[in-house]
Design a protein around this motif. Structure first.
Motif, PDB file in Angstrom:
ATOM      1  N   GLU A  11       0.835  -1.204   0.000  1.00 54.57           N
ATOM      2  CA  GLU A  11       0.000   0.000   0.000  1.00 54.57           C
ATOM      3  C   GLU A  11       0.871   1.257   0.000  1.00 54.57           C
ATOM      4  OE1 GLU A  11      -3.090  -2.917   0.894  1.00 54.57           O
ATOM      5  OE2 GLU A  11      -1.249  -2.576   2.033  1.00 54.57           O
ATOM      6  N   LEU A  12       1.935   1.234   0.811  1.00 55.23           N
ATOM      7  CA  LEU A  12       2.718   2.451   1.004  1.00 55.23           C
ATOM      8  C   LEU A  12       4.220   2.191   0.972  1.00 55.23           C
ATOM      9  CD1 LEU A  12       0.421   3.698   3.824  1.00 55.23           C
ATOM     10  CD2 LEU A  12       0.980   5.142   1.857  1.00 55.23           C
ATOM     11  N   LEU A  13       4.929   3.158   0.435  1.00 54.93           N
ATOM     12  CA  LEU A  13       6.384   3.195   0.521  1.00 54.93           C
ATOM     13  C   LEU A  13       6.752   4.360   1.428  1.00 54.93           C
ATOM     14  CD1 LEU A  13       9.210   2.266  -0.410  1.00 54.93           C
ATOM     15  CD2 LEU A  13       8.993   3.839  -2.347  1.00 54.93           C
ATOM     16  N   ILE A  14       7.558   4.099   2.442  1.00 56.71           N
ATOM     17  CA  ILE A  14       8.025   5.151   3.346  1.00 56.71           C
ATOM     18  C   ILE A  14       9.402   5.597   2.873  1.00 56.71           C
ATOM     19  CG2 ILE A  14       8.394   5.826   5.750  1.00 56.71           C
ATOM     20  CD1 ILE A  14       5.617   4.605   5.181  1.00 56.71           C
ATOM     21  N   TYR A  15       9.522   6.882   2.541  1.00 54.07           N
ATOM     22  CA  TYR A  15      10.833   7.420   2.167  1.00 54.07           C
ATOM     23  C   TYR A  15      11.371   8.193   3.368  1.00 54.07           C
ATOM     24  CZ  TYR A  15      14.605   9.239  -0.689  1.00 54.07           C
ATOM     25  OH  TYR A  15      15.847   9.509  -1.203  1.00 54.07           O
ATOM     26  N   ASN A  16      12.410   7.653   3.978  1.00 60.86           N
ATOM     27  CA  ASN A  16      12.968   8.197   5.214  1.00 60.86           C
ATOM     28  C   ASN A  16      14.222   9.014   4.908  1.00 60.86           C
ATOM     29  OD1 ASN A  16      14.179   8.716   7.662  1.00 60.86           O
ATOM     30  ND2 ASN A  16      14.071   6.619   8.416  1.00 60.86           N
ATOM     31  N   ILE A  47       4.828   7.905   1.602  1.00 63.50           N
ATOM     32  CA  ILE A  47       4.928   8.876   2.695  1.00 63.50           C
ATOM     33  C   ILE A  47       6.348   9.404   2.701  1.00 63.50           C
ATOM     34  CG2 ILE A  47       4.833   9.200   5.197  1.00 63.50           C
ATOM     35  CD1 ILE A  47       2.696   7.004   5.284  1.00 63.50           C
ATOM     36  N   PHE A  48       6.486  10.708   2.573  1.00 57.52           N
ATOM     37  CA  PHE A  48       7.795  11.349   2.427  1.00 57.52           C
ATOM     38  C   PHE A  48       8.156  12.048   3.730  1.00 57.52           C
ATOM     39  CE2 PHE A  48      10.468  14.916   0.669  1.00 57.52           C
ATOM     40  CZ  PHE A  48      11.527  14.117   0.258  1.00 57.52           C
ATOM     41  N   LEU A  49       9.243  11.590   4.363  1.00 52.19           N
ATOM     42  CA  LEU A  49       9.665  12.128   5.654  1.00 52.19           C
ATOM     43  C   LEU A  49      11.004  12.839   5.501  1.00 52.19           C
ATOM     44  CD1 LEU A  49       8.817   9.114   8.005  1.00 52.19           C
ATOM     45  CD2 LEU A  49       7.392  11.096   7.451  1.00 52.19           C
ATOM     46  N   CYS A  50      10.938  14.143   5.385  1.00 51.48           N
ATOM     47  CA  CYS A  50      12.144  14.970   5.314  1.00 51.48           C
ATOM     48  C   CYS A  50      11.789  16.358   5.845  1.00 51.48           C
ATOM     49  CB  CYS A  50      12.653  15.060   3.879  1.00 51.48           C
ATOM     50  SG  CYS A  50      14.216  15.961   3.718  1.00 51.48           S
ATOM     51  N   GLN A  92       6.758  -0.704   2.741  1.00 56.40           N
ATOM     52  CA  GLN A  92       8.200  -0.889   2.682  1.00 56.40           C
ATOM     53  C   GLN A  92       8.827   0.460   3.011  1.00 56.40           C
ATOM     54  OE1 GLN A  92      10.293  -3.908   1.468  1.00 56.40           O
ATOM     55  NE2 GLN A  92       8.476  -4.517   2.619  1.00 56.40           N
ATOM     56  N   GLU A  93      10.087   0.430   3.444  1.00 59.19           N
ATOM     57  CA  GLU A  93      10.777   1.676   3.785  1.00 59.19           C
ATOM     58  C   GLU A  93      12.130   1.732   3.100  1.00 59.19           C
ATOM     59  OE1 GLU A  93      11.896   4.357   7.737  1.00 59.19           O
ATOM     60  OE2 GLU A  93      11.751   2.176   7.931  1.00 59.19           O
ATOM     61  N   SER A 129      -0.166  16.985   2.458  1.00 60.13           N
ATOM     62  CA  SER A 129       0.924  17.137   3.413  1.00 60.13           C
ATOM     63  C   SER A 129       0.367  17.184   4.830  1.00 60.13           C
ATOM     64  CB  SER A 129       1.729  18.398   3.116  1.00 60.13           C
ATOM     65  OG  SER A 129       0.923  19.553   3.253  1.00 60.13           O
ATOM     66  N   PHE A 130       1.279  17.008   5.815  1.00 56.70           N
ATOM     67  CA  PHE A 130       0.902  17.087   7.226  1.00 56.70           C
ATOM     68  C   PHE A 130       2.045  17.736   7.995  1.00 56.70           C
ATOM     69  CE2 PHE A 130       3.014  13.055   6.491  1.00 56.70           C
ATOM     70  CZ  PHE A 130       3.865  12.896   7.578  1.00 56.70           C
ATOM     71  N   THR A 131       1.742  18.339   9.131  1.00 58.19           N
ATOM     72  CA  THR A 131       2.749  19.083   9.884  1.00 58.19           C
ATOM     73  C   THR A 131       3.384  18.281  11.017  1.00 58.19           C
ATOM     74  OG1 THR A 131       1.012  20.019  11.284  1.00 58.19           O
ATOM     75  CG2 THR A 131       1.696  21.312   9.365  1.00 58.19           C
ATOM     76  N   ASP A 132       2.620  17.371  11.613  1.00 55.00           N
ATOM     77  CA  ASP A 132       3.128  16.590  12.742  1.00 55.00           C
ATOM     78  C   ASP A 132       2.313  15.294  12.845  1.00 55.00           C
ATOM     79  OD1 ASP A 132       0.664  17.373  13.842  1.00 55.00           O
ATOM     80  OD2 ASP A 132       1.557  18.959  15.053  1.00 55.00           O
ATOM     81  N   LEU A 133       2.574  14.512  13.879  1.00 56.76           N
ATOM     82  CA  LEU A 133       1.917  13.207  14.003  1.00 56.76           C
ATOM     83  C   LEU A 133       0.394  13.347  14.114  1.00 56.76           C
ATOM     84  CD1 LEU A 133       2.100  10.134  14.304  1.00 56.76           C
ATOM     85  CD2 LEU A 133       2.343  10.494  16.781  1.00 56.76           C
TER      86      LEU A 133
END
Length: 328
Positions: free
Chosen positions: A160-165, A217-220, A194-195, A276-280
């Protein structure tokens, strides 16, 4: 237009133990270590591809002495070495990665005839403008190779999702406050993922995972352009991006910057691309809306990339800057 002189110059390898061993080190790296593509080098290579697609005449890394009057000069490199030895009068269009912050090279435009210093996005341009002048700082987004980053419509969506850390600072704290709770949230919902971690994957594997994932989900903390995010969008993968809104590089105080400098992780993004989102808490509040749109096929990020960030559009933008600099 006259032939363009394009430069990508990075500092040479230094000797380690004995004079000349840098050549052996370089050779061994080429044999045993698969090189990772830096963002700055990708900017250069994609520009070359764009110029070729437009049939623009250019050469690469010719000796400075071969530059003839009136021929445009573009310097994309790393550090002061990029312009070392340049004594020609031709105006220079430089940028992107010559320095981490303009305070490292405040006299760049006095030492060399730099008429334009390029940055990918507005928020980073605003950091350079007080040093070099607003008239010398210009926007130039790099192009995405949309033929390479092309979705395989027949691929099976295994995840379903790829996490880009690409969490860069305060990693333990950000893991505890954001990443790990986010992963638990997805697990609680029964969503597979997957991450990939920035700097620890090969490009071919990333492309494969994008083909196998419904969304990313893009985490930067922030990006000047965000190649990986743009490549995902070129693959028509919708993105849910952490965009907390400020520049968080811990070195900013040493550089004399104020605490609250606006920044973004998705400088190239609109409603076609995702959300987009700002926090948890914002992630948890907005995730269902994002996922419903993914399931419904409401996002079309590739159309945004084709409209704004192709190789040819990027090259054409640089040609406009060249015409402005060399108009006189």
């Amino acid at each position: 237009m006259k032939k363009i002189h394009l430069y990508f110059r990075v500092p040479p390898e230094r000797n380690r133990l004995i004079p000349g061993d840098r050549f052996l080190v370089t050779l061994l790296k080429r044999i045993f270590i698969r090189p990772k593509m830096s963002g700055v080098k990708k900017v250069f290579l994609n520009l070359c591809k764009g110029f070729k697609l437009l049939n623009v005449a250019f050469d690469v890394n010719q000796p400075f002495r071969k530059i003839k009057p009136g021929e445009p000069v573009i310097v994309l490199g790393v550090g002061k070495y990029a312009l070392q030895g340049y004594i020609q009068q031709n105006p220079v269009i430089a940028g992107i990665g010559l320095m981490t912050h303009p305070s490292y090279w405040p006299d760049l435009c006095k030492e060399y005839p730099v008429k334009k210093y390029l940055q990918h996005s507005e928020w980073t341009k605003n950091i350079y403008a007080p040093y070099y002048g607003a008239d010398k700082c210009d926007l130039w987004p790099s192009g995405v190779d949309t033929d390479k980053w092309l979705p395989d419509e027949g691929s099976q969506k295994k995840y379903e999702l790829l996490i880009y850390n690409k969490i860069m600072w305060d990693k333990e704290q950000t893991d505890a406050a954001l990443r790990l709770p986010l992963l638990r949230f997805l697990e609680m919902k029964g969503l597979s993922y997957q991450e990939v971690v920035y700097g620890r994957y090969q490009e071919a594997h990333y492309l494969e995972l994008l083909n196998q994932s419904r969304a990313m989900i893009f985490l930067c903390e922030h990006e000047s352009q965000g190649f990986a995010c743009c490549e995902a969008m070129s693959m028509n993968v919708p993105v849910f991006a952490w965009d907390q809104g400020y520049w968080l590089d811990p070195n900013r105080f040493e550089w004399g910057e104020k605490d609250k400098v606006p920044a973004t992780s998705v400088p190239f993004f609109d409603k076609r691309c995702g959300m987009s989102f700002t926090d948890l808490q914002d992630f948890e509040n907005r995730f269902d809306q994002f996922w419903e749109k993914v399931i419904a096929g409401d996002f079309q990020p590739r159309s945004y990339i084709l409209e704004n960030l192709t190789l040819t559009k990027s090259a054409q933008r640089l040609l406009e800057i060249i015409k402005e600099v060399y108009a006189g």
